[in-house]
Motif scaffolding. Structure first.
Motif, PDB file in Angstrom:
ATOM      1  N   SER A 124       0.846  -1.190   0.000  1.00 18.87           N
ATOM      2  CA  SER A 124       0.000   0.000   0.000  1.00 18.87           C
ATOM      3  C   SER A 124       0.883   1.242   0.000  1.00 18.87           C
ATOM      4  CB  SER A 124      -0.933   0.003   1.216  1.00 18.87           C
ATOM      5  OG  SER A 124      -0.181  -0.108   2.419  1.00 18.87           O
ATOM      6  N   SER A 147      -2.324  -0.985  -3.167  1.00 22.61           N
ATOM      7  CA  SER A 147      -3.398  -0.066  -2.803  1.00 22.61           C
ATOM      8  C   SER A 147      -2.810   1.345  -2.779  1.00 22.61           C
ATOM      9  CB  SER A 147      -3.949  -0.438  -1.427  1.00 22.61           C
ATOM     10  OG  SER A 147      -4.839   0.551  -0.963  1.00 22.61           O
ATOM     11  N   ALA A 211      -0.292   3.356   5.539  1.00 20.21           N
ATOM     12  CA  ALA A 211       0.161   2.577   4.388  1.00 20.21           C
ATOM     13  C   ALA A 211       1.570   2.074   4.652  1.00 20.21           C
ATOM     14  CB  ALA A 211       0.128   3.419   3.115  1.00 20.21           C
TER      15      ALA A 211
END
Length: 417
Positions: A124, A147, A211
């Motif tokens: 991410s 992501s 993240a």
């Protein structure tokens, strides 16, 4: 250049993921990110390594490696070695600009400089920024399955591009699962176990995002430090070295070009400015810079490209104009490529019927923009452009159809007047 190699691999990976659309079977397609970086390194070496050096030397150029600074108005010092000159060019480029955010150094982050060498794909990513560098790495990361969340301080991503193009890009990114926050600013950062956490101020209040990686793409800073510019009276500031239309600095025998001056930080701009400096240094300052027809390309997914004025800029400047667009969806080539989203758009000055802006988003935008560029560069009238024959089964058919429809719009306006 290095990021474009990664983007080429990302593009192929996306196509393989849609192999069934082409009647193909491509099961178990994966990515070895380390091999991808090896390929990037090999291509960069082929383009800018010994082959380039050998070519430059064959053209009579001497290459001296080292740290250089001005010793006087006629001398440069390279690691203690003095070199005299009649004319000099400063083209030291730029580096990523990292904003002073509380906790950023502790949490850790990467910029484009580190991203092109990382051999592991993050699960991410939070991308700080919404301009070309941010959008291109968003395309890389999202294409390979990461992501991605974009945090942009401006009201929209790609804020320098035409609003209609920017909105289409945001829509397409949302379809791909990219989360976008605009009018949003990262205020604090901190480590959060194996991840990184940021506090983001939005129009609706503060939110917390997490993240594995934090990618900072908030602009670039010109490399002006340590060059001895002050010693020879070269005027510069936070945005770079100040130059006149001939790219001369305040020290008249010293020129500057590329990212180190406050113009568009694009490779083609730097190449053009280098050409201008070369001509002026040899021929005596006869060539002025002209940025009216300068193309811009962002290899996001979808890619977008433009040249000239946006619709907002033309309106702000009070230029009477007509605007039109043509979608890629009905094109036979778009069906064949399974890439039907996007459009081309043009602005035409009502006073002289010349194109003053061209914009494209979608497959082959980076190529189609040059048709608008040539129309603008040659100041070709719209009626002549509408008579040009474009090859069938190409994405450029959209450009031909756009010119035909715009010409018809102008004719209706003329008859109604």
């Amino acid at each position: 250049m290095p990021s474009k190699v990664l983007l080429a691999s990302a593009s192929l990976y996306r196509k393989l993921g849609r192999a069934h659309n082409f009647g193909l079977i491509a099961d178990d397609v994966g990515v070895n990110f380390s091999d991808l970086i090896d390929r990037k390194d090999l291509i960069v070496e082929q383009i800018s390594g010994p082959n380039l050096r050998a070519y430059l030397e064959s053209q009579g150029m001497e290459i001296i490696e080292g740290r250089a600074s001005f010793a006087s108005e006629r001398e440069i010092s390279v690691d203690g070695r003095r070199l005299s000159f009649n004319k000099a060019l400063v083209a030291t480029g730029s580096r990523p600009l990292v904003p002073p955010i509380d906790g950023l150094d502790i949490s850790g982050y990467i910029t484009s400089r580190e991203a092109i060498d990382k051999r592991r794909l993050p699960r991410s990513v939070i991308v700080m920024g919404g301009s070309s560098v941010a959008l291109e790495f968003t395309a890389v990361y999202r294409s390979f399955g990461s992501s991605v969340t974009i945090v942009e301080a401006a009201p929209r991503i790609a804020f320098r591009e035409d609003a209609q193009v920017s909105e289409e890009l945001a829509r397409r990114l949302a379809e791909q699962g990219v989360t976008i926050y605009t009018n949003a600013t990262v205020r604090r950062a901190a480590p959060a176990g194996p991840e990184k956490s940021v506090i983001v101020e939005t129009s609706e209040g503060e939110i917390t995002l997490q993240a594995e990686e934090l990618f900072v793409a908030t602009g670039r800073r010109p490399n002006v430090e340590g060059l001895g510019l002050e010693e020879i009276g070269v005027d510069f500031g936070a945005k770079g070295i100040k130059v006149d239309p001939f790219l001369r600095t305040s020290a008249r025998n010293v020129y500057a070009a590329g990212d180190v001056i406050p113009t568009l930080q694009l490779a083609q701009v730097g190449a053009y400015e280098g050409y201008v400096v070369g001509a002026n240094a040899v021929s005596g300052d006869t060539m002025r810079t002209d940025y009216r027809v300068m193309p811009r390309v962002t290899w996001s997914y979808p890619e977008m490209a433009s040249v000239g004025l946006t619709e907002e800029e033309a309106t702000r400047q009070g230029i009477p104009h007509v605007v039109g667009s043509f979608p890629l969806a009905p094109l036979a080539r778009a069906f064949a490529e399974s890439e039907q989203s996007g459009f081309v758009k043009a602005l035409v000055d009502l006073r002289n019927h010349e194109v003053i802006g061209f914009h494209a988003i979608g497959e082959r935008s980076d190529e189609m923009v040059h048709e608008g560029l040539l129309a603008m560069h040659g100041r070709i009238k719209l009626h002549e452009l509408a008579q040009a024959v474009f090859a069938e089964i190409t994405m450029s058919e959209a450009v031909g159809n756009l010119f035909i429809e715009l010409d018809a719009t102008l004719e209706r306006a003329r008859r109604a007047a």
